[in-house]
Design a protein around this motif. Structure first.
Motif, mmCIF file in Angstrom:
data_model
loop_
_atom_site.group_PDB
_atom_site.id
_atom_site.type_symbol
_atom_site.label_atom_id
_atom_site.label_comp_id
_atom_site.label_asym_id
_atom_site.label_seq_id
_atom_site.Cartn_x
_atom_site.Cartn_y
_atom_site.Cartn_z
ATOM 1 N N ALA A 30 -4.756 17.376 -0.601
ATOM 2 C CA ALA A 30 -4.744 16.326 -1.626
ATOM 3 C C ALA A 30 -4.251 15.036 -0.994
ATOM 4 N N TYR A 31 -4.957 13.945 -1.291
ATOM 5 C CA TYR A 31 -4.634 12.652 -0.678
ATOM 6 C C TYR A 31 -4.667 11.581 -1.772
ATOM 7 N N ILE A 74 -13.090 9.356 2.887
ATOM 8 C CA ILE A 74 -12.369 9.604 1.636
ATOM 9 C C ILE A 74 -10.909 9.943 1.883
ATOM 10 N N PHE A 75 -10.541 10.176 3.155
ATOM 11 C CA PHE A 75 -9.131 10.359 3.485
ATOM 12 C C PHE A 75 -8.574 9.117 4.174
ATOM 13 N N THR A 129 0.851 -1.195 0.000
ATOM 14 C CA THR A 129 0.000 0.000 0.000
ATOM 15 C C THR A 129 0.884 1.241 0.000
ATOM 16 N N PHE A 130 0.386 2.279 -0.655
ATOM 17 C CA PHE A 130 1.107 3.556 -0.694
ATOM 18 C C PHE A 130 0.087 4.681 -0.658
ATOM 19 N N SER A 131 0.386 5.698 0.145
ATOM 20 C CA SER A 131 -0.451 6.892 0.174
ATOM 21 C C SER A 131 0.421 8.122 0.365
ATOM 22 N N LEU A 132 -0.086 9.251 -0.088
ATOM 23 C CA LEU A 132 0.602 10.530 0.046
ATOM 24 C C LEU A 132 -0.427 11.569 0.451
ATOM 25 N N ASP A 133 -0.252 12.105 1.633
ATOM 26 C CA ASP A 133 -1.173 13.114 2.165
ATOM 27 C C ASP A 133 -0.455 14.450 2.185
ATOM 28 N N SER A 134 -1.095 15.485 1.635
ATOM 29 C CA SER A 134 -0.456 16.796 1.560
ATOM 30 C C SER A 134 -1.505 17.884 1.701
ATOM 31 N N GLY A 135 -1.056 19.032 2.198
ATOM 32 C CA GLY A 135 -1.988 20.139 2.356
ATOM 33 C C GLY A 135 -1.283 21.439 2.654
ATOM 34 N N ALA A 153 -6.739 0.446 -5.412
ATOM 35 C CA ALA A 153 -6.886 1.897 -5.454
ATOM 36 C C ALA A 153 -5.813 2.515 -6.316
ATOM 37 N N ASN A 154 -6.234 3.420 -7.143
ATOM 38 C CA ASN A 154 -5.373 4.361 -7.846
ATOM 39 C C ASN A 154 -6.201 5.625 -7.952
ATOM 40 N N GLN A 155 -6.166 6.404 -6.904
ATOM 41 C CA GLN A 155 -7.163 7.455 -6.731
ATOM 42 C C GLN A 155 -6.561 8.635 -5.990
ATOM 43 N N ILE A 156 -7.214 9.770 -6.138
ATOM 44 C CA ILE A 156 -6.808 10.970 -5.420
ATOM 45 C C ILE A 156 -8.049 11.669 -4.879
ATOM 46 N N THR A 157 -7.934 12.160 -3.680
ATOM 47 C CA THR A 157 -9.008 12.928 -3.052
ATOM 48 C C THR A 157 -8.570 14.382 -2.961
ATOM 49 N N LEU A 158 -9.427 15.267 -3.423
ATOM 50 C CA LEU A 158 -9.165 16.699 -3.355
ATOM 51 C C LEU A 158 -10.235 17.341 -2.480
ATOM 52 N N ALA A 159 -9.805 18.209 -1.591
ATOM 53 C CA ALA A 159 -10.757 18.869 -0.697
ATOM 54 C C ALA A 159 -10.280 20.272 -0.389
ATOM 55 N N LEU A 160 -11.223 21.125 -0.057
ATOM 56 C CA LEU A 160 -10.930 22.501 0.327
ATOM 57 C C LEU A 160 -11.768 22.842 1.547
#
Length: 729
Positions: free
Chosen positions: A468-469, A496-497, A440-446, A511-518
């Motif tokens: 962005a996640y 979703i995060f 598994t791999f994830s990248l969380d940024s903000g 999963a090969n996905q990205i979550t965008l939020a504001l």
């Protein structure tokens, strides 16, 4: 023997003279201060005073027209309009015969006002029976202020023991507005919030399940760390239920045991409930937890519990758990199974038993600046009808923040989830041994931006937080694996995060996905309180989601998730509003929405309105709920709740009530109606439970009837109990 000439002396002179006269012999523990218009010392130990007499020792003061005092016996006699003050208590009467140090004696025709004026009493005679102990003959007692005789407790003998926090009335009866409403040859009541042995206030209610429901509990204060309560309960339509609860508390362990049993005349069967809970610290790092719940039949809580019990008690646990906390790691061993209560209209899936479950978690500090986590589990699953067997998994992960600043963060995370199954013979799952290994791999940024501004003269701080996640997990066919504890999680901003849209450990999504939020937030510039927040977020898929919960489900080919929008906060003073929306952009339809407002401008004032629709479940839910508490007149309060299903065009719950607070007594009246057994096949056969509550509370002394407070708190957000009373002292 000597005598002073009868003449008026100043209070100061007499006080000094009294101290001198009484101090030559062995003095009492504290000096006596005497003031009077005239005083005569008959000997070194005896004195007599007349006219505006004031005698003081420590916290005790006596005022009278005349007084006689013997310093050798510490004996005081006083008469003609005696007023005695002891630790705030005020007692008045005709004549006093009192041994000051021993706190023993009598007061004729007393009026007694408890400290701070929260209670008062009168009697033919009052006996001082030691420190903080009074006994009164032919007495009356009330918590109503002077000039209001709304209610009285009458007793041939009334004992008030503040040292042990217990009041006792013998041959007692309660008079309410001149009408006797309760008699008992013996009754006791608490003088503060502390616990004491004795009968608790009887509870009387009525509902259409059981008819009149009368409960007369008895509380036994065995020791400071042990107590027991006995619950004899009479149900007119079913018979007599006997129940008891025992609680214990020790430095290293605590727990409680409760059991109820009834020979049900209506259903013609013996019915019972047993509950046991125990917690213990076996060693400094080793603790134990055990609980057992069992009932005789599926309808027990429907028939004998309240709405919350009927709704929440579905799987009754029986488990034994050991927890160990090491340095940087922890472990758990659990044996667990359930009694599942079934409903004919809504069958419940029986959960797997875990016999046993072994869990391990650690956070080793192997790499500076990195967050390393290792979790693993072994479970032996057992089920009466489904495939069962053993499952083992381990999941090491490492998170290394590349950027960690107040204004920005970038956190990559890698891990491996490895599982192994050893199944019992099964015709529904291929193979007895299966395994699965998934990286598994994830990248969380903000980013976090801030700006200060003012609005209508009010300073505030606004943030703007883009996030962005990204998650990548390769696909692996899991259709040949059993499903012991996985389910599809609720789609929300929290979900979703997360890496996996399934709960449990039997399904790991590809999963090969990205979550965008504001997100934006508004903070009060003076207090720092968050006043408002709003978030919009959506997940985007770069490939089809092929892993499903069950083999017959079709993979999802969606390129984007539903849009999630939430906003709310304390918009103005005591006005709160919240809104959450899940919107299907492809079909342009609301999948789920939850909107609510609440207004609480003060104690006893609350108004709530909520609308909920959820098209993600079957059957679809669409309801509105309105509830509130509000003062109607100076002493009257109204309470109500109405929960209505728009889809089914029917009421799910209705509650209405009135509360009256007269200061020294209060009245609560309420009625509640809710669905007890929902039949989808024949709506006309729906079973409703209707319960009536009526409670008369007499100061801090006793409550008569059934108390709806717990029901009101559960049904009405922001409900305030306006009828709480102070302790008698």
């Amino acid at each position: 023997m000597f005598a002073l000439p009868p003449r008026r002396l100043s209070a100061i002179t007499l006080a000094l003279l009294a101290v001198h006269a009484f101090a030559e012999e062995t003095p009492p523990e504290s000096p006596i201060h005497l003031e009077a218009d005239e005083a005569v010392a008959h000997s070194r130990t005896e004195a007599e005073a007349h006219g505006n007499v004031v005698i003081q020792r420590d916290t005790t003061e006596v005022r009278s027209e005349w007084a006689q005092y013997n310093s050798e016996t510490d004996h005081l006699k006083a008469g003609d309009a005696v007023t005695m003050t002891r630790e705030g208590d005020v007692l008045t009467g005709n004549s006093l015969d009192y041994y000051i140090n021993a706190n023993r004696g009598t007061l004729e025709n007393p009026d007694y006002h408890v400290a701070q004026g929260v209670a008062r009493a009168d009697a033919v005679k009052l006996l001082f029976d030691g420190p903080d102990r009074y006994k009164m003959r032919t007495a009356r007692f009330t918590t109503c202020p002077v000039g209001r005789d709304d209610w009285y407790l009458h007793a041939s003998t009334l004992s008030l023991d503040y040292a042990n926090n217990v009041g006792m009335a013998y041959n007692g009866w309660i008079q309410f507005y001149g009408v006797p409403i309760l008699y008992s040859p013996w009754m006791n009541f608490p003088l503060s919030g502390n616990r004491q042995t004795g009968f608790l206030a009887p509870s009387v209610s009525f509902d259409n399940r059981n008819g009149i429901d009368l409960q007369t509990p008895f509380y036994w204060n065995i020791a400071p760390n042990y107590d027991a309560t006995f619950y004899p309960r009479y149900l007119a339509d079913r018979g007599t239920m006997l129940g008891a609860e025992f609680r214990y508390l020790q430095p290293s362990y605590s727990g409680q045991i409760r059991a109820d049993r009834i020979s049900d005349h209506k259903d013609e069967q013996d019915r019972y409930s047993i509950a046991f809970l125990h917690q213990q610290q076996l060693l400094p790092r080793l603790s134990m937890y055990a609980q057992v719940q069992k009932v005789s039949d599926d309808d027990y809580f429907n028939d004998f519990g309240d709405q919350v019990a009927a709704a929440s008690q579905t799987n009754l646990p029986r488990e034994l758990t050991f927890n160990y906390a090491g340095n940087g790691w922890s472990g758990l061993a659990r044996w667990q199974r359930y009694q599942t209560l079934q409903s004919e209209s809504d069958p419940v899936d029986i959960p797997y038993a875990r016999l046993p479950q072994l869990y391990y978690a650690s956070s080793p500090q192997w790499i500076k600046g990195a967050n390393i986590s290792i979790t693993s589990e072994y479970v032996d699953f057992s089920h009466p009808t489904k495939v069962d067997g053993q499952r083992m998994w381990i999941n090491p992960t490492i998170t290394y923040p590349l950027v960690q600043r107040p204004y920005a963060f970038v956190k990559p995370k890698i891990g491996v989830h490895a599982s192994y199954y050893s199944l019992n013979d099964s015709e529904t799952v291929e193979g007895e041994n299966s395994s699965r290994v998934l990286p598994t791999f994830s990248l969380d940024s903000g980013l976090i931006f801030e700006r200060d501004d003012t609005f209508n003269g009010q300073a505030y701080t606004q943030t703007l937080e883009p996030r962005a996640y990204y998650v990548y997990i390769p696909y692996k066919d899991q259709s040949n694996l059993p499903n012991f504890d996985s389910a599809l999680t609720d789609f929300s901003l929290a979900q979703i995060f997360s890496e996996n849209r399934f709960s449990g450990n039997d399904r790991i999504n590809d999963a090969n996905q990205i979550t965008l939020a504001l997100t934006t937030r508004f903070f009060d510039g003076d207090t720092g309180e968050e006043r408002f927040n709003a978030t919009v977020g959506q997940r985007f898929y770069f490939q089809d989601q092929r892993v499903t919960l069950d083999a017959y489900e079709k993979p999802s080919t969606a390129q984007e998730s539903d849009l999630l929008i939430t906003f709310g906060g304390r918009l103005w003073r005591n006005f709160v509003a919240n809104y959450a929306l899940q919107y299907n952009l492809k079909e342009q339809v609301t999948a789920r929405a939850d909107a609510g407002i609440g207004w609480s401008p003060g104690e006893g004032r609350a108004f709530n309105l909520r609308y909920v629709v959820n098209r993600n479940v079957s059957p679809i839910i669409e309801q509105f709920d309105i509830s509130g508490q509000w003062p109607l007149t100076r002493n009257w309060y109204g309470v109500a709740r109405y929960n209505y299903s728009l889809k089914d065009s029917r009421s799910l719950e209705a509650l209405a009530g009135l509360e009256y607070n007269a200061g020294c007594w209060a009245l609560r009246l309420a009625a509640q109606r809710y669905i007890n057994d929902d039949s989808d096949t024949d709506p006309d056969q729906e079973k409703y439970t209707v319960t009536y509550f009526a409670m008369l509370e007499l100061g801090g002394l006793v409550g008569l009837g059934s108390n709806p407070v717990s029901t009101l708190r559960q049904s009405i957000p922001g409900y305030t109990d306006m009828l709480t009373t102070n302790s008698i002292r």
